[in-house]
Scaffold this motif. Sequence first.
Motif, PDB file in Angstrom:
ATOM      1  N   ILE A 276      10.013  11.247  -5.500  1.00 29.44           N
ATOM      2  CA  ILE A 276       9.809  10.194  -6.510  1.00 29.44           C
ATOM      3  C   ILE A 276      11.038  10.076  -7.405  1.00 29.44           C
ATOM      4  O   ILE A 276      11.262   9.043  -8.046  1.00 29.44           O
ATOM      5  N   ASN A 297      11.210   6.430  -7.872  1.00 29.23           N
ATOM      6  CA  ASN A 297      11.064   5.799  -6.552  1.00 29.23           C
ATOM      7  C   ASN A 297       9.595   5.699  -6.165  1.00 29.23           C
ATOM      8  O   ASN A 297       8.823   6.626  -6.417  1.00 29.23           O
ATOM      9  N   SER A 298       9.226   4.604  -5.501  1.00 26.86           N
ATOM     10  CA  SER A 298       7.874   4.506  -4.949  1.00 26.86           C
ATOM     11  C   SER A 298       7.829   5.334  -3.658  1.00 26.86           C
ATOM     12  O   SER A 298       8.869   5.710  -3.115  1.00 26.86           O
ATOM     13  N   LEU A 321       3.129   7.030 -10.654  1.00 25.58           N
ATOM     14  CA  LEU A 321       3.595   6.010  -9.699  1.00 25.58           C
ATOM     15  C   LEU A 321       3.502   4.594 -10.268  1.00 25.58           C
ATOM     16  O   LEU A 321       4.187   3.690  -9.783  1.00 25.58           O
ATOM     17  N   THR A 322       2.676   4.385 -11.293  1.00 26.72           N
ATOM     18  CA  THR A 322       2.651   3.050 -11.925  1.00 26.72           C
ATOM     19  C   THR A 322       4.011   2.763 -12.569  1.00 26.72           C
ATOM     20  O   THR A 322       4.325   1.619 -12.869  1.00 26.72           O
ATOM     21  N   ALA A 324       6.943   3.805 -11.115  1.00 32.20           N
ATOM     22  CA  ALA A 324       7.993   3.837 -10.084  1.00 32.20           C
ATOM     23  C   ALA A 324       8.312   2.416  -9.623  1.00 32.20           C
ATOM     24  O   ALA A 324       7.434   1.552  -9.608  1.00 32.20           O
ATOM     25  N   ARG A 325       9.572   2.190  -9.219  1.00 33.91           N
ATOM     26  CA  ARG A 325       9.966   0.828  -8.799  1.00 33.91           C
ATOM     27  C   ARG A 325       9.551   0.570  -7.356  1.00 33.91           C
ATOM     28  O   ARG A 325       9.873   1.328  -6.464  1.00 33.91           O
ATOM     29  N   SER A 328       3.933   1.699  -3.895  1.00 28.98           N
ATOM     30  CA  SER A 328       3.537   3.015  -3.387  1.00 28.98           C
ATOM     31  C   SER A 328       2.194   2.870  -2.680  1.00 28.98           C
ATOM     32  O   SER A 328       1.334   2.104  -3.116  1.00 28.98           O
ATOM     33  N   SER A 378       1.839  -1.038  -7.561  1.00 34.31           N
ATOM     34  CA  SER A 378       3.088  -1.789  -7.706  1.00 34.31           C
ATOM     35  C   SER A 378       3.686  -1.504  -9.084  1.00 34.31           C
ATOM     36  O   SER A 378       3.011  -1.633 -10.110  1.00 34.31           O
TER      37      SER A 378
END
Length: 439
Positions: A276, A297-298, A321-322, A324-325, A328, A378
Amino acid sequence: MLTVQGGTPLRGTVSVRGAKNLVPKAMVASLLGSEPSVLRNVPGIRDVDVVRGLLELHGATVSSGPDAGNPDGELVVDPRNVESAHVADIDAHAGSSRIPILFCGPLLHRLGEAFIPDLGGCRIGDRPINYHLDVLRSFGATVDKLDSGIHIYTRDRLRGTKVQLPYPSVGTTEQVLLTAVCAEGLTELTGAAIEPEIMDLIAILQKMGAIISVDTDRVIRIEGVEKLGGYVHRALPDRMETGSWASAALATRGEIYVRGANQPDMMTYLNVFRRIGGEFDVDEDGILFRHPGGDLNSLVLETDVHPGFMTDWQQPLVVALTQARGLSIIHETVYENRFGFTEALGRMGAVIQVYKECLGGIPCRFGQRNFNHSAVVSGPAKLHGTDIVVPDLRGGFSHLIAALAAEGESTVQGIELINRGYENFMEKLNALGANVTLS
Ligand code: EPU
């Protein structure tokens, strides 16, 4: 109710103690001994109190456990006066815990019978006990389902058996271990769960005098013995709590040193954390988890039994993860219903869509069965505060992380559920600079 002013990175040090998913089982194992047992590194969490209550109800003596005067969290259980308890009392004490089912083997050996109430646990799926009851029957016990609960009994000593689990269930593997160690003859378990907490339970049983070998391909062989003694053991650290704080560091763009974290048990998590874009440093006493600055990172992730990415890490990681670009994808293969908590994240501005399809590499048991067990996240999404009611242990902690990462004020109700598995979490949040007030 907890009021959270979000938007401040969490920075500082927290300590983790013995694993929630080992300590209660180690306490149950002490019932098998002819002498007292000593367990160290016991956290002050509600699941420990529940098991203490159940042990006392059955006539065992349990020392007071972790408090200011007992910094090493030492707990002594003396099982020498164990007796039967009434199902109504067990029901009242067990609350929402699933631990009572694990009392069966030790109580059948000591008393020839056990009563089990309707079982709870976090509402993250159906969580049946069919494997447990099948296992107990195969050792020779009789299982009677009554309106008040389940009566399990035997007239003779339980006999070793061959068990093949349809799925590597953690609890059922523990059921087999706690029953087979004093059964007559050999038990062979195939399809066993091999989580680090199970290996620690095996270490405890070996200290008590059990003969257990862990072979390749999820096969565990247990040679029953006539009598077990007590143990002295230090519980392995809680890898679920470690992962929760690590995800909190990522989600809030902070830096958290988790004292007591154990790298070997965290390998799978650490690989994902690094993919990530998170940074970590391991030293002798713990692990420092850090947001690197910039974008995360996704990634595509599947939860699985050990040595896979554990399901209890999933919910806090989804919050990270919300941020991350990109997109995911998370495929939950252990519980059919562990994405309910994403609804509140959506209200906070997260973009998460859940799916019934298996969005992972391997189709799982839940594929054709109408369960929302895959999610697409996303990011990065700007989170804002909202009103939250805690749904379950890990989901609740995840909501809390999201509230801390969000701009503005959130209220969180039902934080007692978080006490089930996170020791002193209010103190820890304060030490990390979180702006939280309890009312
Ligand atoms: N299952 C059955 N029948 C059974 C038993 C399990 O179908 O008789 C299914 C479950 O429904 C689930 C799967 O098997 O889909 C795995 O369940 P497992 O038996 O492995 O879970 P458990 O022993 O009930 C423990 C932890 C959970 C953790 C899981 C998986 C404890 C007290 N609980 O539950 O912890 O998620 O193993 O690692 O040890 C948590 O800490 O938040 C938590 C839920």
